[in-house]
Design a protein around this motif. Structure first.
Motif, PDB file in Angstrom:
ATOM      1  N   ASN A  23       0.819  -1.213   0.000  1.00 22.25           N
ATOM      2  CA  ASN A  23       0.000   0.000   0.000  1.00 22.25           C
ATOM      3  C   ASN A  23       0.852   1.262   0.000  1.00 22.25           C
ATOM      4  O   ASN A  23       0.463   2.293  -0.540  1.00 22.25           O
ATOM      5  CB  ASN A  23      -0.945  -0.009   1.204  1.00 22.25           C
ATOM      6  N   ARG A  24       2.022   1.192   0.624  1.00 25.56           N
ATOM      7  CA  ARG A  24       2.908   2.349   0.629  1.00 25.56           C
ATOM      8  C   ARG A  24       3.337   2.708  -0.795  1.00 25.56           C
ATOM      9  O   ARG A  24       3.562   3.878  -1.120  1.00 25.56           O
ATOM     10  CB  ARG A  24       4.125   2.048   1.494  1.00 25.56           C
ATOM     11  N   SER A  25       3.447   1.706  -1.658  1.00 26.70           N
ATOM     12  CA  SER A  25       3.851   1.954  -3.038  1.00 26.70           C
ATOM     13  C   SER A  25       2.672   2.316  -3.934  1.00 26.70           C
ATOM     14  O   SER A  25       2.803   3.156  -4.825  1.00 26.70           O
ATOM     15  CB  SER A  25       4.545   0.710  -3.608  1.00 26.70           C
ATOM     16  N   LEU A  26       1.499   1.671  -3.710  1.00 28.98           N
ATOM     17  CA  LEU A  26       0.405   1.795  -4.668  1.00 28.98           C
ATOM     18  C   LEU A  26      -0.655   2.821  -4.292  1.00 28.98           C
ATOM     19  O   LEU A  26      -1.390   3.296  -5.157  1.00 28.98           O
ATOM     20  CB  LEU A  26      -0.268   0.420  -4.843  1.00 28.98           C
ATOM     21  N   GLU A  27      -0.785   3.146  -2.996  1.00 27.96           N
ATOM     22  CA  GLU A  27      -1.831   4.099  -2.604  1.00 27.96           C
ATOM     23  C   GLU A  27      -1.686   5.467  -3.267  1.00 27.96           C
ATOM     24  O   GLU A  27      -2.691   6.094  -3.611  1.00 27.96           O
ATOM     25  CB  GLU A  27      -1.865   4.233  -1.080  1.00 27.96           C
ATOM     26  N   PRO A  28      -0.456   5.985  -3.468  1.00 24.62           N
ATOM     27  CA  PRO A  28      -0.345   7.255  -4.205  1.00 24.62           C
ATOM     28  C   PRO A  28      -0.892   7.180  -5.627  1.00 24.62           C
ATOM     29  O   PRO A  28      -1.232   8.194  -6.206  1.00 24.62           O
ATOM     30  CB  PRO A  28       1.175   7.527  -4.206  1.00 24.62           C
ATOM     31  N   LYS A  29      -0.980   5.981  -6.181  1.00 27.10           N
ATOM     32  CA  LYS A  29      -1.520   5.795  -7.530  1.00 27.10           C
ATOM     33  C   LYS A  29      -3.004   5.469  -7.503  1.00 27.10           C
ATOM     34  O   LYS A  29      -3.592   5.128  -8.538  1.00 27.10           O
ATOM     35  CB  LYS A  29      -0.755   4.673  -8.241  1.00 27.10           C
ATOM     36  N   GLY A  30      -3.625   5.503  -6.315  1.00 24.44           N
ATOM     37  CA  GLY A  30      -5.053   5.234  -6.204  1.00 24.44           C
ATOM     38  C   GLY A  30      -5.401   3.766  -6.156  1.00 24.44           C
ATOM     39  O   GLY A  30      -6.545   3.386  -6.428  1.00 24.44           O
ATOM     40  N   ILE A  31      -4.449   2.919  -5.804  1.00 25.67           N
ATOM     41  CA  ILE A  31      -4.678   1.469  -5.741  1.00 25.67           C
ATOM     42  C   ILE A  31      -4.470   1.005  -4.307  1.00 25.67           C
ATOM     43  O   ILE A  31      -3.473   1.349  -3.672  1.00 25.67           O
ATOM     44  CB  ILE A  31      -3.719   0.714  -6.686  1.00 25.67           C
ATOM     45  N   SER A  32      -5.396   0.233  -3.795  1.00 28.70           N
ATOM     46  CA  SER A  32      -5.276  -0.325  -2.444  1.00 28.70           C
ATOM     47  C   SER A  32      -5.161  -1.837  -2.528  1.00 28.70           C
ATOM     48  O   SER A  32      -5.641  -2.460  -3.476  1.00 28.70           O
ATOM     49  CB  SER A  32      -6.485   0.058  -1.583  1.00 28.70           C
ATOM     50  N   ALA A  33      -4.521  -2.433  -1.519  1.00 30.18           N
ATOM     51  CA  ALA A  33      -4.254  -3.871  -1.524  1.00 30.18           C
ATOM     52  C   ALA A  33      -4.732  -4.503  -0.220  1.00 30.18           C
ATOM     53  O   ALA A  33      -4.594  -3.933   0.853  1.00 30.18           O
ATOM     54  CB  ALA A  33      -2.765  -4.144  -1.717  1.00 30.18           C
ATOM     55  N   LYS A  34      -5.319  -5.690  -0.354  1.00 29.81           N
ATOM     56  CA  LYS A  34      -5.661  -6.532   0.787  1.00 29.81           C
ATOM     57  C   LYS A  34      -4.867  -7.829   0.649  1.00 29.81           C
ATOM     58  O   LYS A  34      -4.801  -8.399  -0.443  1.00 29.81           O
ATOM     59  CB  LYS A  34      -7.154  -6.843   0.823  1.00 29.81           C
ATOM     60  N   VAL A  35      -4.288  -8.306   1.743  1.00 26.81           N
ATOM     61  CA  VAL A  35      -3.369  -9.445   1.687  1.00 26.81           C
ATOM     62  C   VAL A  35      -3.805 -10.505   2.691  1.00 26.81           C
ATOM     63  O   VAL A  35      -4.194 -10.188   3.821  1.00 26.81           O
ATOM     64  CB  VAL A  35      -1.920  -9.001   1.985  1.00 26.81           C
TER      65      VAL A  35
END
Length: 405
Positions: A23-35
């Protein structure tokens, strides 16, 4: 919790720590991750307003997971979907122990979000690189030369860190198996001294207890998610008009559960019941017991009660319903539509509250009124049918005897 602590836990295979890095990498691009991690398979769900790019992000997640080198992760499956959708638009699975699917080594992964993450774990990467190039760690030939007899032309070990040296040497065949073991042991010793066992244990405890800091759990549930949960864990009447009634009631109940479940935790069971003469739904979470009635002519459900399980004195359970007892309060009676519901409720409650077995729950005023209304309805139906039969008899009598008169 520091970034270094999160990285260490991610290398040990903790899903929450891995989700934090992604999320630290993708949240600035508007993408969230669940793991989530299940049976050695790391499952990563990527969500965005538009469907995430499969070709770019699947390799991005795979590369980062591979470089983590977590022994508890043997494969990774990546899903992509747009926000508000219940089913993923695409999915792709990778086997971390299969060198044929190994992409080129690059910094395009979620580990490379800061300078502290540049030195990744080398164990799994070195092993896969050797297998990809057709080498074995015990001393096979590379380009017709033996590893034990090679000279280290142009290699300067003093300028590299131990774990990075091991990757470079193992991949290019510049060291023997014995020398690689020595380098690996020295790297492990250095890491163990700098980090310390006590610090790792404290960090593990922090990330286990701080569920609210986890990006995958902090993402709010949507109405569609709640509706899917009700269908998945719900125990509702399976036949007759009640089955149809709950089929249309679930979409009404889902919006009311959004705020409740986001604060009360994950749902354990949802049971179709009858409360005060209305169809209702009993919701059990890890910490709460709640009841929502579903009036037939209302667009929104009504929250009847929400109790913490630890505050309940006991619950009396019978085949036809339950009585919820609170300390210094009268019991609340809830009735089942199906007898098999009792076993589902007992399993959901587990040892969270004291359970008292009963043969039968006596009817309350609502149940008596409900039964009386049913009897009146039955009598009216019988009377209407008798009138219809009498009218038919008179009609037939008039048809056949009319010409004779």
């Amino acid at each position: 919790m520091t970034k270094t602590d999160i990285l260490e836990l991610a290398k040990q295979g903790y899903p929450k720590a891995i989700a934090t890095l992604i999320n630290r990498s993708l949240e600035p691009k508007g993408i969230s991750a669940k793991v989530a991690l299940s049976d050695g398979c790391l499952q990563v769900l990527l969500e965005a307003d538009k469907v995430p790019n499969q070709k770019v992000l699947a390799n991005f997640i795979y590369q980062g997971t591979l470089e983590l080198g977590a022994e508890s992760i043997q494969s990774v499956k990546v899903y992509g979907r747009s926000l508000g959708k219940s089913k993923p638009a695409w999915s792709e699975q990778f086997d971390l122990d299969n060198p044929t699917s190994l992409p080129a080594q690059t910094s395009n992964s979620f580990l490379y979000t800061g300078r502290e993450n540049q030195n990744f774990s080398s164990g799994r990467r070195a092993k896969l690189d050797l297998e990809r190039d057709g080498l074995k760690q015990d001393g096979l030939k590379q380009d017709g030369l033996k590893q034990d007899g090679l000279k280290r032309n142009g290699l300067k070990p003093s300028g590299l860190k131990p774990d990075r040296l091991e990757i470079t040497a193992a991949t290019n065949g510049f060291t023997s198996a014995k020398e690689r073991n020595v380098v690996g042991e020295s790297a492990a010793t250095k890491i163990q001294k700098t980090k310390g066992k006590n610090k790792l244990k404290q960090t593990e405890k922090k990330i286990t207890e701080s569920a609210t800091e986890s990006p995958d759990e902090s993402l709010p549930l949507t109405v569609k998610d709640c509706e899917d949960l009700l269908h998945e864990v719900g125990h509702f009447p399976s036949k007759g008009s009640l089955n149809v009634a709950y089929y249309y009631a679930i979409p009404k109940l889902a919006p009311a559960l959004v705020n409740f479940l986001n604060s009360a935790g994950s749902i354990v069971a949802a049971i179709g019941t009858r409360y005060r003469g209305e169809i209702a739904c009993l919701i059990i979470t890890e910490k709460y017991l709640a009841c929502f009635s579903l009036p037939e002519f209302s667009k929104t459900p009504k929250k009847e009660f929400v109790f913490k399980l630890r505050n309940l004195d006991r619950i009396a359970i019978a085949k036809n319903g339950i009585i919820v007892y609170r300390k210094k309060h009268p019991g609340l009676t809830i009735y089942f539509y199906e007898r098999k519901t009792r076993d589902s409720l007992k399993k959901a409650l587990g040892n969270k509250v004291k359970i008292q077995q009963r043969r039968l729950i006596p009817p309350d005023l609502y149940e008596i009124g409900f039964a009386f209304l049913g009897c009146v309805t039955l009598v009216l139906c019988i009377w209407i049918n008798l009138l219809a039969l009498w009218a038919l008899f008179l009609f037939l009598l008039n048809v056949f005897l009319g010409p004779l008169n």
